[in-house]
Design a protein around this motif. Sequence first.
Motif, mmCIF file in Angstrom:
data_model
loop_
_atom_site.group_PDB
_atom_site.id
_atom_site.type_symbol
_atom_site.label_atom_id
_atom_site.label_comp_id
_atom_site.label_asym_id
_atom_site.label_seq_id
_atom_site.Cartn_x
_atom_site.Cartn_y
_atom_site.Cartn_z
ATOM 1 N N LEU A 1 -5.900 -52.363 23.863
ATOM 2 C CA LEU A 1 -5.718 -53.162 25.075
ATOM 3 C C LEU A 1 -4.242 -53.422 25.315
ATOM 4 C CD1 LEU A 1 -8.253 -54.680 23.287
ATOM 5 C CD2 LEU A 1 -8.588 -55.631 25.556
ATOM 6 N N TYR A 2 -3.812 -53.157 26.520
ATOM 7 C CA TYR A 2 -2.436 -53.453 26.884
ATOM 8 C C TYR A 2 -2.465 -54.290 28.161
ATOM 9 C CZ TYR A 2 2.356 -52.603 28.439
ATOM 10 O OH TYR A 2 3.643 -52.755 28.873
ATOM 11 N N GLU B 161 -4.585 -56.663 29.231
ATOM 12 C CA GLU B 161 -5.900 -56.582 29.865
ATOM 13 C C GLU B 161 -6.555 -57.958 29.946
ATOM 14 O OE1 GLU B 161 -6.908 -53.909 31.266
ATOM 15 O OE2 GLU B 161 -6.285 -52.126 30.134
ATOM 16 N N ASN C 36 4.717 -52.559 22.455
ATOM 17 C CA ASN C 36 3.899 -51.531 23.078
ATOM 18 C C ASN C 36 4.206 -50.164 22.465
ATOM 19 O OD1 ASN C 36 3.835 -49.534 25.857
ATOM 20 N ND2 ASN C 36 2.017 -50.660 25.298
ATOM 21 N N GLN D 160 -1.073 -45.925 23.950
ATOM 22 C CA GLN D 160 -2.502 -45.924 23.661
ATOM 23 C C GLN D 160 -2.869 -45.121 22.416
ATOM 24 O OE1 GLN D 160 -4.809 -43.504 26.149
ATOM 25 N NE2 GLN D 160 -6.755 -44.503 25.709
ATOM 26 N N ASP E 242 -11.980 -47.250 26.256
ATOM 27 C CA ASP E 242 -10.985 -48.015 27.002
ATOM 28 C C ASP E 242 -11.456 -49.439 27.236
ATOM 29 O OD1 ASP E 242 -9.478 -45.788 27.101
ATOM 30 O OD2 ASP E 242 -9.573 -45.506 29.281
ATOM 31 N N ALA E 243 -10.486 -50.296 27.529
ATOM 32 C CA ALA E 243 -10.794 -51.708 27.679
ATOM 33 C C ALA E 243 -11.286 -52.074 29.074
ATOM 34 C CB ALA E 243 -9.546 -52.532 27.363
ATOM 35 N N ASP E 244 -11.078 -51.161 30.036
ATOM 36 C CA ASP E 244 -11.303 -51.570 31.424
ATOM 37 C C ASP E 244 -12.724 -51.339 31.916
ATOM 38 O OD1 ASP E 244 -11.254 -48.877 31.400
ATOM 39 O OD2 ASP E 244 -9.526 -48.637 32.707
ATOM 40 N N GLN F 277 -14.203 -48.658 32.263
ATOM 41 C CA GLN F 277 -14.411 -47.369 32.915
ATOM 42 C C GLN F 277 -15.292 -46.510 32.028
ATOM 43 O OE1 GLN F 277 -10.272 -46.103 33.844
ATOM 44 N NE2 GLN F 277 -10.994 -45.994 35.952
ATOM 45 N N LYS G 202 -3.979 -38.549 40.868
ATOM 46 C CA LYS G 202 -4.223 -38.605 39.430
ATOM 47 C C LYS G 202 -5.266 -37.554 39.038
ATOM 48 C CE LYS G 202 -5.013 -41.589 35.571
ATOM 49 N NZ LYS G 202 -4.618 -42.843 34.984
ATOM 50 N N ARG H 42 -12.441 -49.163 37.362
ATOM 51 C CA ARG H 42 -11.827 -50.161 36.486
ATOM 52 C C ARG H 42 -12.355 -51.546 36.839
ATOM 53 N NH1 ARG H 42 -7.385 -52.215 33.820
ATOM 54 N NH2 ARG H 42 -6.617 -50.489 32.579
ATOM 55 N N SER I 115 -4.231 -49.804 36.447
ATOM 56 C CA SER I 115 -4.124 -48.826 35.367
ATOM 57 C C SER I 115 -2.852 -49.099 34.572
ATOM 58 C CB SER I 115 -4.077 -47.413 35.928
ATOM 59 O OG SER I 115 -3.754 -46.517 34.890
ATOM 60 N N LYS I 116 -2.965 -48.987 33.238
ATOM 61 C CA LYS I 116 -1.800 -49.220 32.399
ATOM 62 C C LYS I 116 -1.061 -47.922 32.134
ATOM 63 C CE LYS I 116 -2.835 -53.526 32.320
ATOM 64 N NZ LYS I 116 -3.971 -53.425 33.216
ATOM 65 N N TYR I 117 -1.591 -46.842 32.705
ATOM 66 C CA TYR I 117 -0.925 -45.562 32.550
ATOM 67 C C TYR I 117 0.000 -45.300 33.721
ATOM 68 C CZ TYR I 117 -2.284 -43.351 28.276
ATOM 69 O OH TYR I 117 -2.379 -43.022 26.955
ATOM 70 N N LYS J 79 4.137 -42.677 31.407
ATOM 71 C CA LYS J 79 3.264 -42.602 30.231
ATOM 72 C C LYS J 79 2.410 -41.350 30.252
ATOM 73 C CE LYS J 79 3.037 -47.156 28.397
ATOM 74 N NZ LYS J 79 2.547 -48.496 28.421
HETATM 75 N N1 UDP Z 1 -3.415 -48.748 26.913
HETATM 76 C C1 UDP Z 1 -2.732 -49.095 25.745
HETATM 77 N N2 UDP Z 1 -1.373 -48.936 25.701
HETATM 78 C C2 UDP Z 1 -0.668 -48.417 26.749
HETATM 79 C C3 UDP Z 1 -1.389 -48.025 27.918
HETATM 80 C C4 UDP Z 1 -2.758 -48.193 27.961
HETATM 81 O O1 UDP Z 1 -3.325 -49.566 24.777
HETATM 82 O O2 UDP Z 1 0.540 -48.306 26.645
HETATM 83 C C5 UDP Z 1 -4.884 -48.933 26.950
HETATM 84 C C6 UDP Z 1 -5.398 -49.711 28.147
HETATM 85 O O3 UDP Z 1 -5.373 -51.096 27.909
HETATM 86 C C7 UDP Z 1 -6.804 -49.162 28.282
HETATM 87 C C8 UDP Z 1 -6.662 -47.730 27.835
HETATM 88 O O4 UDP Z 1 -5.466 -47.663 27.065
HETATM 89 O O5 UDP Z 1 -7.699 -49.813 27.402
HETATM 90 C C9 UDP Z 1 -6.604 -46.753 28.992
HETATM 91 O O6 UDP Z 1 -5.655 -47.186 29.925
HETATM 92 P P1 UDP Z 1 -5.918 -47.261 31.481
HETATM 93 O O7 UDP Z 1 -7.340 -47.661 31.753
HETATM 94 O O8 UDP Z 1 -4.891 -48.138 32.078
HETATM 95 O O9 UDP Z 1 -5.685 -45.756 31.889
HETATM 96 P P2 UDP Z 1 -6.458 -44.898 33.007
HETATM 97 O O10 UDP Z 1 -7.923 -45.167 32.841
HETATM 98 O O11 UDP Z 1 -5.925 -45.384 34.295
HETATM 99 O O12 UDP Z 1 -6.064 -43.490 32.672
#
Ligand code: UDP
Length: 319
Positions: A13-14, A16, A73, A76, A96-98, A100, A134, A202, A207-209, A213
């Motif tokens: 989790l980053y 979140e 940080n 991930q 993932d934490a979100d 999804q 994306k 989400r 998004s944390k990406y 990243k």
């Molecule tokens: N995350 C993390 N460190 C980071 C970026 C993301 O731990 O530097 C975690 C984030 O909290 C989430 C998972 O990695 O649980 C996937 O990230 P995100 O959902 O933001 O990515 P997306 O689904 O948009 O590709």
Amino acid sequence: METAPEISVVVPLYNEEKTAEELVASVKSTLEEIGGTWELVLVSDGSTDRTDALLQEASRLDTRVKLVVLSRNFGQQAALCAGMDYARGRSVITMDADLQHPPEVLKEMVRLWRGGYEVVFTVRKGAAGAGWLKRLTSNLFYRVLRRLSRIDVRAGAADFRLLDRAVVECLGGFHERHLFYRGLVNWVGFRQIPLEYAATPRFAGKSKYTYKKMLSLAEDALLSFSELPLKLAIVAGSLAMLLVLAYAVHITVLFALGEHVEPGWTSLMCVLLIFGSTILLSLGVIGLYIGRIYEEVKRRPRYIVRRDFGFERPPEVRD
Ligand code: UDP
Ligand code: MG
């Protein structure tokens, strides 16, 4: 001493804070439905919002909910690595934490694992919530990666999978600093099975990406699974060399036929440029790999833990 639970769920989790509580609640209730012993290993990847406080509270309320707080940080993949090092389960699920990655899917994962599979990896149907850019870049990237390396990472792959203890141990023994689990898991083999799921948007937050990243993940993937870029430099160099040779022959023939050949500035420049650019290109590619070697040689830890909550004893430090 506590016996190893049947299932560990690892979540990085980053920042979140908007999803943390909902995540813990829904994963817990799914695990209760599945039955068997479990632990939830949450890894806060240097969060600067209320994530840590919320997770700490969740861990205080339930001893099966555990928390690892990284010192900053680390990204991930490193957070996943930390979680897998701490996890003790006979199977380890990462997600993932979100939300999804719907916790519902865990039921089928565990069923397949109990049926004897050692890796259950997921394939996303649709791309809920992800914007077209994306989706496009991600599809394109996996296509290129499949071409350039011998690993088959499908488009829509994510770090949503179940690994048997044997596979986790095996990955834990890998020394590389730059981890790309999607490739590594494919590489190790074992009895694998894909599982389709429909991603949901989400739950909350952004998004944390960032693109930065994503680029760095793409670089990790390409450079750790393919030597082709190195060869490309050679190919480009040889092509340029051929061009120059052809040009030289052309001039010589003209000269031999008695044509007037201007001792040309342009042609000189062309040759110079062709060579210059090939050399730069090759140096760049080689530089990328040397940079990697340097990183690996330093053998710095992949992550640093600031504090942990709920664990009997921290894992042995692995190299
Ligand atoms: N995350 C993390 N460190 C980071 C970026 C993301 O731990 O530097 C975690 C984030 O909290 C989430 C998972 O990695 O649980 C996937 O990230 P995100 O959902 O933001 O990515 P997306 O689904 O948009 O590709
Ligand atoms: Mg997400």
